[in-house]
Scaffold this motif. Structure first.
Motif, PDB file in Angstrom:
ATOM      1  N   ILE A 216       8.737  54.066 -14.362  1.00 23.50           N
ATOM      2  CA  ILE A 216       9.446  53.277 -15.080  1.00 23.50           C
ATOM      3  C   ILE A 216      10.742  52.972 -14.834  1.00 23.50           C
ATOM      4  N   ALA A 217      11.126  51.786 -14.394  1.00 24.08           N
ATOM      5  CA  ALA A 217      12.253  51.335 -13.723  1.00 24.08           C
ATOM      6  C   ALA A 217      13.610  51.083 -14.693  1.00 24.08           C
ATOM      7  N   VAL A 218      14.801  51.756 -14.691  1.00 23.35           N
ATOM      8  CA  VAL A 218      15.712  51.628 -15.492  1.00 23.35           C
ATOM      9  C   VAL A 218      17.045  50.992 -14.489  1.00 23.35           C
ATOM     10  N   ASP A 219      17.646  50.322 -15.109  1.00 23.96           N
ATOM     11  CA  ASP A 219      19.018  49.862 -14.588  1.00 23.96           C
ATOM     12  C   ASP A 219      20.272  50.803 -14.327  1.00 23.96           C
ATOM     13  N   SER A 220      20.748  50.857 -13.269  1.00 26.32           N
ATOM     14  CA  SER A 220      22.091  51.599 -12.710  1.00 26.32           C
ATOM     15  C   SER A 220      21.971  52.981 -13.096  1.00 26.32           C
ATOM     16  N   CYS A 221      20.911  53.662 -13.063  1.00 23.94           N
ATOM     17  CA  CYS A 221      20.755  55.056 -13.370  1.00 23.94           C
ATOM     18  C   CYS A 221      20.990  56.065 -12.203  1.00 23.94           C
ATOM     19  N   HIS A 222      22.254  56.397 -11.891  1.00 22.14           N
ATOM     20  CA  HIS A 222      22.576  56.827 -10.973  1.00 22.14           C
ATOM     21  C   HIS A 222      23.346  58.188 -11.315  1.00 22.14           C
ATOM     22  N   SER A 223      22.459  59.343 -11.523  1.00 19.19           N
ATOM     23  CA  SER A 223      22.886  60.377 -11.919  1.00 19.19           C
ATOM     24  C   SER A 223      24.025  61.422 -11.268  1.00 19.19           C
ATOM     25  N   LEU A 224      24.824  61.878 -11.881  1.00 16.15           N
ATOM     26  CA  LEU A 224      25.756  63.110 -11.400  1.00 16.15           C
ATOM     27  C   LEU A 224      25.219  64.296 -11.661  1.00 16.15           C
ATOM     28  N   SER A 225      24.520  65.095 -10.692  1.00 18.93           N
ATOM     29  CA  SER A 225      24.246  66.372 -10.699  1.00 18.93           C
ATOM     30  C   SER A 225      25.356  67.161 -10.546  1.00 18.93           C
ATOM     31  N   VAL A 226      25.683  68.526 -11.006  1.00 17.58           N
ATOM     32  CA  VAL A 226      26.639  69.387 -10.815  1.00 17.58           C
ATOM     33  C   VAL A 226      25.962  70.415  -9.826  1.00 17.58           C
ATOM     34  N   ASP A 227      26.408  70.405  -8.637  1.00 14.75           N
ATOM     35  CA  ASP A 227      25.940  71.102  -7.570  1.00 14.75           C
ATOM     36  C   ASP A 227      27.218  72.051  -6.919  1.00 14.75           C
ATOM     37  N   THR A 228      28.376  71.426  -7.080  1.00 14.60           N
ATOM     38  CA  THR A 228      29.362  72.228  -6.354  1.00 14.60           C
ATOM     39  C   THR A 228      30.538  72.353  -7.443  1.00 14.60           C
ATOM     40  N   GLN A 229      31.637  73.061  -7.158  1.00  9.56           N
ATOM     41  CA  GLN A 229      32.693  72.979  -7.979  1.00  9.56           C
ATOM     42  C   GLN A 229      33.540  71.564  -7.978  1.00  9.56           C
ATOM     43  N   LYS A 230      33.431  70.854  -6.854  1.00 16.75           N
ATOM     44  CA  LYS A 230      33.799  69.559  -6.674  1.00 16.75           C
ATOM     45  C   LYS A 230      33.302  68.816  -7.970  1.00 16.75           C
ATOM     46  N   ASP A 231      31.805  68.784  -7.891  1.00 18.54           N
ATOM     47  CA  ASP A 231      31.105  68.063  -8.763  1.00 18.54           C
ATOM     48  C   ASP A 231      31.503  68.352 -10.142  1.00 18.54           C
ATOM     49  N   LEU A 232      31.881  69.736 -10.476  1.00 20.01           N
ATOM     50  CA  LEU A 232      32.013  69.996 -11.795  1.00 20.01           C
ATOM     51  C   LEU A 232      33.556  69.452 -12.187  1.00 20.01           C
ATOM     52  N   GLU A 233      34.416  69.575 -11.437  1.00 21.98           N
ATOM     53  CA  GLU A 233      35.608  69.080 -11.528  1.00 21.98           C
ATOM     54  C   GLU A 233      35.587  67.448 -11.842  1.00 21.98           C
ATOM     55  N   MET A 234      34.813  66.798 -11.259  1.00 21.04           N
ATOM     56  CA  MET A 234      34.718  65.542 -11.284  1.00 21.04           C
ATOM     57  C   MET A 234      34.218  64.972 -12.784  1.00 21.04           C
ATOM     58  N   VAL A 235      33.042  65.978 -13.087  1.00 18.39           N
ATOM     59  CA  VAL A 235      32.527  65.668 -14.422  1.00 18.39           C
ATOM     60  C   VAL A 235      33.619  65.979 -15.482  1.00 18.39           C
ATOM     61  N   ILE A 236      34.473  66.991 -15.330  1.00 19.61           N
ATOM     62  CA  ILE A 236      35.489  67.437 -16.277  1.00 19.61           C
ATOM     63  C   ILE A 236      36.504  65.987 -16.390  1.00 19.61           C
ATOM     64  N   GLU A 237      36.856  65.444 -15.268  1.00 18.00           N
ATOM     65  CA  GLU A 237      37.802  64.370 -15.373  1.00 18.00           C
ATOM     66  C   GLU A 237      37.268  63.262 -16.167  1.00 18.00           C
ATOM     67  N   ILE A 238      36.020  62.921 -16.012  1.00 20.19           N
ATOM     68  CA  ILE A 238      35.258  61.875 -16.608  1.00 20.19           C
ATOM     69  C   ILE A 238      35.109  62.170 -18.117  1.00 20.19           C
ATOM     70  N   LEU A 239      34.968  63.281 -18.575  1.00 22.92           N
ATOM     71  CA  LEU A 239      34.542  63.578 -19.977  1.00 22.92           C
ATOM     72  C   LEU A 239      36.055  63.488 -20.393  1.00 22.92           C
ATOM     73  N   LYS A 240      37.214  63.961 -19.732  1.00 20.74           N
ATOM     74  CA  LYS A 240      38.581  63.901 -20.359  1.00 20.74           C
ATOM     75  C   LYS A 240      38.926  62.352 -20.524  1.00 20.74           C
ATOM     76  N   ARG A 241      38.158  61.478 -19.779  1.00 21.51           N
ATOM     77  CA  ARG A 241      38.563  59.938 -19.893  1.00 21.51           C
ATOM     78  C   ARG A 241      37.799  59.416 -20.924  1.00 21.51           C
ATOM     79  N   GLY A 242      36.769  60.157 -21.682  1.00 23.25           N
ATOM     80  CA  GLY A 242      36.079  59.679 -22.666  1.00 23.25           C
ATOM     81  C   GLY A 242      35.049  58.780 -22.385  1.00 23.25           C
ATOM     82  N   GLN A 243      34.531  58.797 -20.854  1.00 22.80           N
ATOM     83  CA  GLN A 243      33.570  57.962 -20.344  1.00 22.80           C
ATOM     84  C   GLN A 243      32.217  58.788 -20.556  1.00 22.80           C
TER      85      GLN A 243
END
Length: 243
Positions: A216-243
């Motif tokens: 089943i194809a969906v548009d622009s579904c590029h997931s951000l998996s948290v695999d490293t500390q850097k990934d975690l920090e990126m997710v935190i920043e995104i959530l802080k911005r309310g995205q």
């Protein structure tokens, strides 16, 4: 029709130990995943599936339904099968526990209106690859399907190869997969087939054994998996911005 979402969750992680319980703005990562997918009306129930008491205790603290499963499971599908032995449903959706920003529209798209029960059946979300780097990355599983979107093959290499034409859109597997009970039973009671063994892609088992897996194809579904500390920090920043 009853549809259950299952969030497989392990405490052990080579690069980020204790990943499911990592703090994100005052809540554990699992809380974010659960509360995000809990908005999906097509999911009747959602459970975390784990083999770790620490994860169970946190789920209990935040009133997240949890099923304790064996520590011997090598794949998420095996863990889902164990859940299906104790939780009855018509369809089970595998939801990654390390994606606090998981696309809920993609999860919802994984659940078709018509789900066969008389034979093995599954669905797999895919999305278009939009750059060469993604195409060549072996962690991105490329897919080939027929005119009815039934899976024909999956590979870590670009397929089909653009030998005579480059007029072709490549798609990749997104880690959101749905199974009926018969499909999970088949998986749990089968052994890896030829191509699964070669490619190291466990979903290839369904193709190896000629079971119906519908993309089943969906548009622009590029997931951000948290695999490293850097990934975690990126997710935190995104959530802080309310995205």
């Amino acid at each position: 029709m009853k549809v259950v979402g299952v969030i497989p969750s392990r405490y052990g992680s080579t690069r980020l130990p204790g990943k499911p319980l990592k703090d994100i703005l005052g809540y554990p990562m699992l809380w974010w995943v659960y509360n995000r997918v809990n908005k999906i009306t097509k999911l009747n129930e959602i459970y975390v599936a784990t083999d770790d008491e620490r994860i169970k205790n946190v789920c209990d603290e935040y009133h997240i339904p949890v099923v304790m499963t064996s520590s011997t499971h090598k794949t998420a599908a095996n863990r889902l099968h164990e859940v299906s032995q104790v939780i009855d449903a018509d369809f089970y959706v595998q939801i990654n526990g390390d994606e606090p920003l998981i696309d809920i529209n993609a999860v919802e798209a994984c659940i078709p209106d018509d789900i066969p029960q008389e034979r093995e059946f599954g669905t797999n979300i895919i999305t278009k690859i939009d750059n060469t780097a993604q195409l060549m990355d072996t962690s991105n599983i490329k897919v080939v399907y027929d005119d009815n979107m039934n899976a024909k093959y999956m590979s870590r290499t670009p397929i089909p190869f653009p030998f005579k034409s480059i007029d072709f859109d490549y798609y990749k597997h997104v880690g959101i997969i749905g199974y009926n009970k018969k499909m999970l039973d088949f998986y749990a009671n089968s052994t890896p087939g030829k191509f699964e063994t070669i490619e190291g892609i466990d979903t290839l088992r369904f193709i190896d054994y000629d079971k119906q897996l519908k993309f089943i194809a969906v548009d622009s579904c590029h997931s951000l998996s948290v695999d490293t500390q850097k990934d975690l920090e990126m997710v935190i920043e995104i959530l802080k911005r309310g995205q």
